[in-house]
Structures are given as structure tokens and as C-alpha cells.
Design an enzyme around this catalytic site. Structure first.
Site, PDB file in Angstrom:
ATOM      1  N   LYS A 274      -3.889  -4.821   6.785  1.00 17.42           N
ATOM      2  CA  LYS A 274      -3.007  -4.344   7.884  1.00 17.42           C
ATOM      3  C   LYS A 274      -3.344  -2.693   7.770  1.00 17.42           C
ATOM      4  CE  LYS A 274       1.455  -3.019   7.333  1.00 17.42           C
ATOM      5  NZ  LYS A 274       1.741  -1.793   7.322  1.00 17.42           N
ATOM      6  N   ASN A 275      -3.170  -2.086   6.904  1.00 20.27           N
ATOM      7  CA  ASN A 275      -3.193  -0.564   6.691  1.00 20.27           C
ATOM      8  C   ASN A 275      -4.461   0.012   6.900  1.00 20.27           C
ATOM      9  OD1 ASN A 275      -0.622  -0.363   6.511  1.00 20.27           O
ATOM     10  ND2 ASN A 275      -0.059  -0.214   4.047  1.00 20.27           N
TER      11      ASN A 275
ATOM     12  N   ARG B   6      10.164  10.271   6.441  1.00 20.59           N
ATOM     13  CA  ARG B   6       8.699  10.107   6.540  1.00 20.59           C
ATOM     14  C   ARG B   6       8.056  11.244   7.289  1.00 20.59           C
ATOM     15  NH1 ARG B   6       6.899   4.016   6.800  1.00 20.59           N
ATOM     16  NH2 ARG B   6       4.714   4.838   6.111  1.00 20.59           N
TER      17      ARG B   6
ATOM     18  N   ILE C 152       6.585   7.754  -4.792  1.00 16.60           N
ATOM     19  CA  ILE C 152       6.134   8.112  -3.390  1.00 16.60           C
ATOM     20  C   ILE C 152       7.105   8.086  -2.493  1.00 16.60           C
ATOM     21  CG2 ILE C 152       4.670   7.240  -1.579  1.00 16.60           C
ATOM     22  CD1 ILE C 152       2.883   7.844  -4.192  1.00 16.60           C
TER      23      ILE C 152
ATOM     24  N   CYS D 216      12.463   5.943   8.314  1.00 15.29           N
ATOM     25  CA  CYS D 216      12.684   4.602   8.448  1.00 15.29           C
ATOM     26  C   CYS D 216      13.421   3.913   7.269  1.00 15.29           C
ATOM     27  CB  CYS D 216      11.350   3.933   8.574  1.00 15.29           C
ATOM     28  SG  CYS D 216      10.243   4.058   7.266  1.00 15.29           S
TER      29      CYS D 216
ATOM     30  N   ARG E  65       5.672  -8.105   9.939  1.00 14.99           N
ATOM     31  CA  ARG E  65       4.841  -7.057  10.267  1.00 14.99           C
ATOM     32  C   ARG E  65       3.629  -6.842   9.297  1.00 14.99           C
ATOM     33  NH1 ARG E  65       7.982  -2.320   9.094  1.00 14.99           N
ATOM     34  NH2 ARG E  65       5.836  -1.534   9.390  1.00 14.99           N
TER      35      ARG E  65
ATOM     36  N   ASP F   9       3.677   0.142  -2.481  1.00 13.99           N
ATOM     37  CA  ASP F   9       3.784  -0.981  -1.728  1.00 13.99           C
ATOM     38  C   ASP F   9       3.864  -2.522  -2.355  1.00 13.99           C
ATOM     39  OD1 ASP F   9       3.629   0.528   0.732  1.00 13.99           O
ATOM     40  OD2 ASP F   9       1.659   0.426   1.187  1.00 13.99           O
TER      41      ASP F   9
END
Ligand code: EPU
Length: 458
Positions: A22-23, A121, A336, A116, A406, A314
Site C-alpha cells: 500500500k505505502n 502529522r 516515530i 490523525c 485500509r 508500522d
């Protein structure tokens, strides 16, 4: 809204192929804005964020044709330049249209992405990069407006308080491909998704050197052309499946596993006692097959999230779920997104013993997790609750799984194909709408975890 109803205690067993990333896909999908010729992408995962990006590209005058996991994008109406709030609010990665739009169309108006669930962010580094390339930036009605006649190459430092920025690097690198002259990005993000984007841009005629290292140089060209590209396998999906296998003491082969991109995770899993071995030894290995098996008892470890090649933020929530049942105390530090811990109170509801102090969580291993109703509030946190549910005693219901949709293609079906027992349930009506047929009548696809193995100290 859908929930997942998980019956814990089934050992995962079998073989699965890791989806495209996805990223990587989202910034790749923005690259066709840099040319009027078609760009063809393969291995695009069918995810909610990808669909949001398709909608945005259509609004920005692109024709998007999709066939299975392949997609052709062609910019046709280059007078469109507004990425509206209605779309940006559904997907922060909309910001990666900023650089390509500015470079090719000379003007872009994009709604400022908000914070978010995982914390603030900001996009200050993106904007600083665009200004360094000569853009004039203003803010109006919540929108960023960026204008430039032709961008000019420059030396740009992209380091921020939490390291570099992945999408910021993607934006500046993409914009600089069409700038006049030479650009140097110092403290560039080194993530594999950046190297993947540079590979596509170079196939489109760009001259980018050093992508995947902290110093990227770009020789601007007059124009780019169409190209074809295969997206990288998703390292976060691969890592999530590896951790899910480990927590159930499973025995799983994963294909298209980006080994070279996951050394920080495989190092920690091996320290925990999980066996994760490559079954092919070709070098380099971005797409190999690995075999994962796990011991009865897990050792505690320390880990700290960092920019690549450090441990990925992640995967922090997912590995924390596994450490909840390790034999001893683990320490997890998030460098992060210091507030990315929404899964902590939910894991605690399942019997985990977690003590948070600022950006650090001490995980005191317990013999077992106990099924409970829990609520997902972000993508990776949801994956961690599902992983915990797989190992927990009894039933776990994870609500709001639109978050997990997502970033994972039908995760329940993938896990069920390995023997998990997860139903997708309509939260309003209680109707089962997917996943395991009927948990009460379904023959077991996997092997039950024996109580002694699942809970060695119980
Ligand atoms: N940051 C700034 N200023 C900026 C940009 C970022 O201070 O202008 C800070 C952020 O607040 C954060 C750190 O820098 O503390 C890193 O943020 P980064 O910009 O690298 O994040 P991103 O590019 O917006 C991508 C992924 C995220 C992943 C991060 C970090 C995509 C679409 N998103 O976001 O993925 O967590 O890099 O690796 O590629 C996810 O998939 O669940 C996800 C959140």
C-alpha cells in the site's frame, strides 16, 4: 460498520502470498501526474486507500483503468489542480500529489491534512522542500496553495525532529525530476518505498541517483514519459502475517516475502525464539519464500521504532501483541509517533499487562490473553488486536475493522485460509457477512493450540 469475531486458540498452518505494498502503491499512483503519457502499475492491492487515491486522481483530470491488480493511469485534463478536503480527510497520503502536480502543472491546491489517531502529522517538511525548489506557498481556507513557473534544483535538508519524512521525500524527489538543474536531498528517507518510486520515475525518464540512501541527487529533465512498473511486496503485511503465525505457534510459508526489507523484524523475532528461515537463497531478496515456526515459549525483547532500516513503527503494535505472552518483561519505545499506543488500553482489556510512560511501554508477559470486546482506532493497532485475538482464550470481537481494511486485503480471509476462525459481522445487525462460514459448524482448518503450548506457564 463491520466487526471481526475471532475464536482464539487455532494454530495457523499453510501457505500465503504477500500482497503488493500500500505505502509503495500510493506515491507510485501519483507519479503519472508528471506526464501526459500512460503509466501502468502491477501488483496494486485492492484497498480502501487505493480506491480513495483513484477518486482523487480522477478529480485531478486523470483517467484510471483498472484490471485486477493492474492499473493504468493517464493524466488527460491538466487544468485541474484542486485536491479537496472531502478526499484528503479520508486519506493523508493524498499529500503525495503535491510534488507531481506542482512540477507539471505549476499550481496545486490541496487541503491541509489534519492530525490523525496516531498523533500530529505535520507536513512542514514537504512545504519546506517545495519552497526550496522555488514554489510560492500560501494557506487559504484550510488549503495549501503552491505555485511556481518552473521549479529550480536546490540542496534541501529533509530531517525533522523524528527523522526524515517518507512522503515528504517522495514529494520533493518527484517534483525535482522536472526542476531545472541539480537537486540534492540530504537526510532523505531510506525506506524501500522511496527506492521503488525512484525506480518508476527513472523508468519514466527521470535521473535520480542514490534513492534508498540518505543522500538523493536528481538531475532535472524537461519531460517524463509513460512506463510500466511492478509494486514491491508489502513489508508491513508480510511482518503482520509472520507475527500472527508466531503468536499461534503456527507453521506457515509466506511467498513474496521482502526479506531484505524486514531485517529489523526478523532479528527481533529470532531473538524472541521464532524460527524464520528463507527457503530460497537468491541475492538480493525482495521477494523470497520464508518458513515460520514458533517455540512454545517466547523470550522477552527490547525494541525501538526508528526510520528504515530500523524497526518500523508500522509493526510496533503487532509485535507488542506477541510480547504480551512472552516469559518476562519487554520494553517497546516508539520514536516515530510517540503517541501511537491506542492499542495499549485495548490489549489491557484482554489481560495484557502494559505500563506506559511517555513513548515507552513496559510489557510484562502474562501466561495467556483472554478474549474480550475491543475497539480498533487505527490501522496497525487493529492488526495487533486481531493478532492478540488469534491467541486469546475464547472469543474476541474487534469493532471498527474499516481501519484494518485500509491496509490489508480481506485480512480475515487470508488468516482463515491458514486455519484461523474469524467472522466478519455487520455491527448493527449482527449478521455474519464474511470470513469463516459458521464458527460452530465449521471443520477446523487449523490445529488447536494445546493449552500447554499456547500458555506455557498457565
Ligand atoms: N514529520 C514532520 N514533518 C513533516 C512530515 C513528517 O515532523 O513534514 C514527522 C511525523 O510527524 C513523524 C515523522 O516525521 O513523526 C515521520 O513521518 P513521515 O512523514 O515519514 O510519515 P508519512 O510519510 O506521512 C509514511 C507511511 C506511514 C508510516 C510512516 C513512517 C504512507 C502512506 N504512510 O507516512 O504509514 O508510519 O511513513 O514510516 O506511506 C501506515 O501504513 O499505517 C502508516 C501510518
Amino acid at each position: 460498520m463491520d466487526d471481526f469475531r475471532i475464536q482464539g486458540g487455532t494454530r495457523l498452518n499453510g501457505r500465503l502470498t504477500v500482497d503488493g505494498s500500500k505505502n509503495a502503491a500510493l506515491p507510485l499512483m501519483a507519479a503519472p501526474l508528471l506526464t501526459s503519457e500512460p503509466v501502468v502499475l502491477h501488483g496494486i492491492p485492492p484497498l480502501a486507500d487505493v480506491r480513495s487515491m483513484e477518486r482523487l486522481l480522477a478529480e485531478l483530470g486523470c483517467r484510471v483503468d483498472r484490471s485486477g491488480r493492474s492499473m493504468q493511469v493517464q493524466a488527460q485534463d491538466e487544468k485541474r489542480y484542486h485536491a479537496r478536503y472531502e478526499i484528503v480527510k479520508t486519506m493523508r497520503a493524498s499529500i503525495c500529489t503535491l510534488g507531481p502536480m506542482l512540477a507539471r502543472r505549476g499550481e496545486v491546491r490541496i487541503s491541509m491534512p489534519g492530525g490523525c489517531a496516531i498523533g500530529d502529522r505535520p507536513v512542514d517538511l514537504h512545504l519546506r522542500g517545495m519552497e526550496a525548489l522555488g514554489a510560492d506557498i500560501t494557506l487559504e481556507g484550510g488549503d495549501i496553495i503552491a505555485r511556481a513557473d518552473r521549479l529550480k534544483g536546490n540542496t534541501i535538508f529533509l530531517g525533522g525532529p523524528f527523522g526524515s519524512t517518507v512522503l515528504g521525500t517522495a514529494n520533493v524527489m518527484s517534483a525535482a525530476t522536472l526542476a531545472e538543474g541539480h537537486t540534492v536531498i540530504e537526510s532523505a528517507a531510506c525506506e524501500p518505498e522511496i527506492a521503488d518510486l525512484a525506480k518508476l520515475l527513472n523508468a519514466m525518464g527521470a535521473r535520480i541517483f542514490g534513492a534508498g540512501t540518505p543522500r538523493i541527487t536528481i538531475e532535472g529533465v524537461e519531460e517524463l514519459h509513460g512506463a510500466e512498473h511492478v509494486v514491491l511486496p508489502d513489508r508491513i503485511v508480510a511482518g503482520t502475517l509472520a507475527i500472527a503465525t508466531a503468536i499461534t505457534r503456527g507453521d506457515v510459508h509466506l511467498e513474496q516475502f521482502p526479506w531484505d526489507h524486514l531485517l529489523a523484524l526478523t532479528d527481533r523475532l529470532q531473538e524472541i525464539g521464532v524460527k524464520i528461515e528463507r527457503t530460497d537463497m537468491s541475492e538480493p531478496c525482495e521477494r523470497c519464500t520464508v518458513h515460520i515456526t514458533a517455540p512454545d515459549a517466547f523470550k522477552p525483547v527490547l525494541f525501538t521504532t526508528q526510520p528504515y532500516p530500523g524497526f518500523p513503527t508500522d509493526l510496533q503494535a503487532q509485535l507488542m501483541a506477541l510480547l504480551c505472552i512472552a516469559e518476562g518483561n519487554s520494553i517497546v519505545t516508539e520514536k516515530i509517533y510517540p503517541d501511537r499506543f491506542m492499542h495499549v488500553p485495548e490489549l489491557s482489556r484482554m489481560g495484557a499487562r502494559l505500563i506506559r510512560q511517555g513513548a515507552t511501554v513496559v510489557v510484562q508477559g502474562v501466561p495467556e490473553l483472554i478474549g474480550a470486546p475491543v475497539m480498533a482506532s487505527d490501522l496497525r493497532g487493529s492488526a495487533s488486536l486481531i493478532i492478540a485475538g488469534l491467541a486469546a482464550r475464547g472469543e474476541t470481537t474487534v469493532s471498527r475493522v474499516y481501519h484494518v481494511d485500509r491496509g490489508y486485503v480481506r485480512l480475515e480471509e487470508q488468516l482463515n485460509s491458514l486455519g484461523a476462525m474469524i467472522e466478519r459481522v455487520n455491527a448493527e445487525t449482527g449478521e455474519v457477512i464474511g470470513g469463516a462460514p459458521s464458527i460452530t459448524t465449521r471443520p477446523l482448518g487449523g490445529v488447536q493450540i494445546p493449552a500447554t503450548a499456547a500458555h506455557p506457564r498457565a
